[in-house]
Design a protein around this motif. Structure first.
Motif, PDB file in Angstrom:
ATOM      1  N   PRO A   4       6.664  52.810   1.144  1.00  0.00           N
ATOM      2  CA  PRO A   4       8.010  53.395   1.152  1.00  0.00           C
ATOM      3  C   PRO A   4       8.322  54.239  -0.081  1.00  0.00           C
ATOM      4  CG  PRO A   4       8.113  51.167   0.325  1.00  0.00           C
ATOM      5  CD  PRO A   4       6.650  51.446   0.594  1.00  0.00           C
ATOM      6  N   GLU A   5       7.401  54.241  -1.102  1.00  0.00           N
ATOM      7  CA  GLU A   5       7.754  54.866  -2.385  1.00  0.00           C
ATOM      8  C   GLU A   5       8.030  56.358  -2.250  1.00  0.00           C
ATOM      9  OE1 GLU A   5       5.024  53.108  -1.904  1.00  0.00           O
ATOM     10  OE2 GLU A   5       4.993  51.374  -3.269  1.00  0.00           O
ATOM     11  N   VAL A   6       7.090  57.077  -1.623  1.00  0.00           N
ATOM     12  CA  VAL A   6       7.261  58.527  -1.504  1.00  0.00           C
ATOM     13  C   VAL A   6       8.445  58.855  -0.609  1.00  0.00           C
ATOM     14  CG1 VAL A   6       6.113  60.685  -0.878  1.00  0.00           C
ATOM     15  CG2 VAL A   6       4.777  58.792  -1.810  1.00  0.00           C
ATOM     16  N   LEU A   7       8.663  58.037   0.427  1.00  0.00           N
ATOM     17  CA  LEU A   7       9.796  58.254   1.322  1.00  0.00           C
ATOM     18  C   LEU A   7      11.109  58.235   0.552  1.00  0.00           C
ATOM     19  CD1 LEU A   7      11.193  58.375   4.136  1.00  0.00           C
ATOM     20  CD2 LEU A   7      11.010  55.870   4.195  1.00  0.00           C
ATOM     21  N   GLU A   8      11.271  57.283  -0.367  1.00  0.00           N
ATOM     22  CA  GLU A   8      12.530  57.168  -1.107  1.00  0.00           C
ATOM     23  C   GLU A   8      12.768  58.395  -1.983  1.00  0.00           C
ATOM     24  OE1 GLU A   8      14.653  54.776  -0.482  1.00  0.00           O
ATOM     25  OE2 GLU A   8      13.218  54.003   0.967  1.00  0.00           O
ATOM     26  N   ILE A  29      -2.796  60.195  -2.398  1.00  0.00           N
ATOM     27  CA  ILE A  29      -3.301  58.818  -2.437  1.00  0.00           C
ATOM     28  C   ILE A  29      -2.210  57.778  -2.536  1.00  0.00           C
ATOM     29  CG2 ILE A  29      -5.508  59.520  -3.444  1.00  0.00           C
ATOM     30  CD1 ILE A  29      -4.427  58.597  -6.160  1.00  0.00           C
ATOM     31  N   GLY A  30      -0.970  58.162  -2.857  1.00  0.00           N
ATOM     32  CA  GLY A  30       0.110  57.198  -2.999  1.00  0.00           C
ATOM     33  C   GLY A  30       0.200  56.663  -4.421  1.00  0.00           C
ATOM     34  N   LEU A  31       1.389  56.164  -4.776  1.00  0.00           N
ATOM     35  CA  LEU A  31       1.629  55.698  -6.145  1.00  0.00           C
ATOM     36  C   LEU A  31       0.814  54.443  -6.484  1.00  0.00           C
ATOM     37  CD1 LEU A  31       5.460  56.237  -6.659  1.00  0.00           C
ATOM     38  CD2 LEU A  31       3.620  57.196  -8.040  1.00  0.00           C
ATOM     39  N   GLY A  32       0.629  53.559  -5.505  1.00  0.00           N
ATOM     40  CA  GLY A  32      -0.120  52.342  -5.781  1.00  0.00           C
ATOM     41  C   GLY A  32      -1.541  52.632  -6.206  1.00  0.00           C
ATOM     42  N   LYS A  33      -2.230  53.484  -5.447  1.00  0.00           N
ATOM     43  CA  LYS A  33      -3.600  53.855  -5.792  1.00  0.00           C
ATOM     44  C   LYS A  33      -3.635  54.668  -7.086  1.00  0.00           C
ATOM     45  CE  LYS A  33      -6.719  53.343  -3.458  1.00  0.00           C
ATOM     46  NZ  LYS A  33      -7.760  52.274  -3.358  1.00  0.00           N
ATOM     47  N   ALA A  34      -2.617  55.513  -7.293  1.00  0.00           N
ATOM     48  CA  ALA A  34      -2.568  56.308  -8.522  1.00  0.00           C
ATOM     49  C   ALA A  34      -2.469  55.413  -9.754  1.00  0.00           C
ATOM     50  CB  ALA A  34      -1.379  57.267  -8.466  1.00  0.00           C
ATOM     51  N   TRP A  35      -1.670  54.349  -9.660  1.00  0.00           N
ATOM     52  CA  TRP A  35      -1.549  53.446 -10.807  1.00  0.00           C
ATOM     53  C   TRP A  35      -2.873  52.732 -11.084  1.00  0.00           C
ATOM     54  CZ3 TRP A  35       0.753  52.638 -15.089  1.00  0.00           C
ATOM     55  CH2 TRP A  35       0.676  51.399 -15.728  1.00  0.00           C
ATOM     56  N   GLU A  36      -3.597  52.366 -10.030  1.00  0.00           N
ATOM     57  CA  GLU A  36      -4.897  51.730 -10.221  1.00  0.00           C
ATOM     58  C   GLU A  36      -5.846  52.664 -10.965  1.00  0.00           C
ATOM     59  OE1 GLU A  36      -6.363  50.531  -6.444  1.00  0.00           O
ATOM     60  OE2 GLU A  36      -4.699  49.150  -6.031  1.00  0.00           O
ATOM     61  N   GLN A  43       3.883  50.807 -14.006  1.00  0.00           N
ATOM     62  CA  GLN A  43       3.863  51.032 -12.564  1.00  0.00           C
ATOM     63  C   GLN A  43       5.252  51.401 -12.049  1.00  0.00           C
ATOM     64  OE1 GLN A  43       2.092  47.842 -10.375  1.00  0.00           O
ATOM     65  NE2 GLN A  43       1.921  49.020  -8.486  1.00  0.00           N
ATOM     66  N   GLU A  44       6.301  50.890 -12.726  1.00  0.00           N
ATOM     67  CA  GLU A  44       7.659  51.138 -12.274  1.00  0.00           C
ATOM     68  C   GLU A  44       8.145  52.560 -12.594  1.00  0.00           C
ATOM     69  OE1 GLU A  44       6.679  48.374 -13.900  1.00  0.00           O
ATOM     70  OE2 GLU A  44       6.702  47.165 -12.055  1.00  0.00           O
ATOM     71  N   ASN A  45       7.758  53.130 -13.726  1.00  0.00           N
ATOM     72  CA  ASN A  45       8.270  54.457 -14.094  1.00  0.00           C
ATOM     73  C   ASN A  45       7.245  55.575 -13.914  1.00  0.00           C
ATOM     74  OD1 ASN A  45       6.474  54.241 -16.231  1.00  0.00           O
ATOM     75  ND2 ASN A  45       7.987  54.568 -17.832  1.00  0.00           N
ATOM     76  N   LEU A  46       6.129  55.261 -13.243  1.00  0.00           N
ATOM     77  CA  LEU A  46       5.046  56.238 -13.116  1.00  0.00           C
ATOM     78  C   LEU A  46       5.507  57.523 -12.437  1.00  0.00           C
ATOM     79  CD1 LEU A  46       2.046  56.854 -13.540  1.00  0.00           C
ATOM     80  CD2 LEU A  46       1.601  55.814 -11.297  1.00  0.00           C
TER      81      LEU A  46
END
Length: 289
Positions: free
Chosen positions: A227-231, A142-149, A127-130
């Protein structure tokens, strides 16, 4: 599952990729290559050219020779941080196809691997290096959280099935009106007749246009990108991060915002660790130290 063969871009296709995804910065005399995974312009060198230029474009060979070849054939267009390289947004069907072909689960030790399109090989992801290996073209909506799921499950989540009329009635009976009253099993003919009047004729159904896909709301865009995509996005910006730039370039939403949406944006930015500042010309956001 993919066959792992690398389809090399040749002739006009290779030249087209380089024209779209390379830039020259005359101020620093540096070549920049668009990272098609993270969507960032990155200064290219002999040390990192293999991490920026896809294997299908650069081919196999010595990094020094690859660097010279790419630099010689790269686009000489001036660098503009506001203009992106290849940044296609893939829909759910494309994401489902990608999960089927470019994601696999291994054991001993147990791990999840995806195919890195730049390096041309399978890599272990967490999840950290996705975001380093999974193209933003797929997870942007969909965002990184949903993508990891989805990557953990190996499939796109199916939308929840709509409740039937009877299920709706049972839900309302239990949750709103207390215990559901027992009803006879024999259907009421009056209800059947009334219901039939609302069904369109077969010839009408053939000409009914499909419903237009509903675009994500402003709140859904905030949830998917903060905040992931924002960073990641902010790291590629060179000017002031204004609210309008965040709304139009990051959230892909129309400007100006309503008062409610302005407050929601400000709250999301502060929660992501940003503070509002202003100078004589504009108001902008800065990342907290």
């Amino acid at each position: 599952m993919r066959d792992d063969a690398v389809r090399m871009l040749l002739g006009p296709n290779r030249a087209g990729w380089l024209a779209r995804n390379t830039r020259y910065d005359p101020e620093t005399d540096r070549l920049l290559v668009w990272n098609i995974i993270t969507w960032r312009w990155c200064p290219a060198t002999t040390e990192n050219i293999l991490e920026l230029c896809p294997l299908s474009v650069r081919g196999f060979g010595d990094p020094d020779d690859i660097w010279k070849d790419v630099r010689r054939k790269a686009s000489r267009q001036s660098y503009d941080p506001q203009k992106c390289g290849d940044a296609h947004i893939h829909n759910e069907e494309k994401r489902r196809e990608w999960l089927r072909e470019s994601r696999r689960r291994k054991c001993l030790p147990e791990r999840i691997e995806i195919f890195n399109v730049i390096q041309g090989r399978w890599v272990v992801v967490t999840q950290e290096n996705l975001a380093e290996h999974y193209s933003r073209s797929y997870w942007e909506p969909i965002g990184l959280g949903k993508a990891w799921e989805e990557i953990e499950a190996g499939a796109v989540a199916d939308p929840e099935a709509e409740l039937t009329l009877q299920a709706h009635a049972e839900f309302l009976g239990v949750h709103l009106f207390g215990t559901l009253r027992e009803t006879p099993e024999t259907p009421d003919e009056r209800i059947s007749i009334i219901a039939e009047e609302f069904y369109p004729a077969p010839e009408e159904m053939e000409h009914t246009p499909p419903p237009s896909p509903q675009l994500p709301s402003f709140e859904e865009r905030l949830d998917a990108r903060m905040p992931e995509v924002l960073e990641i996005w902010a790291a590629s910006q060179t000017g002031h991060i204004t609210s309008r730039l965040v709304v139009e370039d990051l959230l892909h939403y129309q400007w100006p915002l309503s008062t409610i949406h302005q407050r929601a944006l400000a709250r999301a930015m502060r929660q992501a660790g940003w503070t509002s500042r202003r100078n004589a010309k504009m108001r902008f956001w800065v990342k907290n130290a």
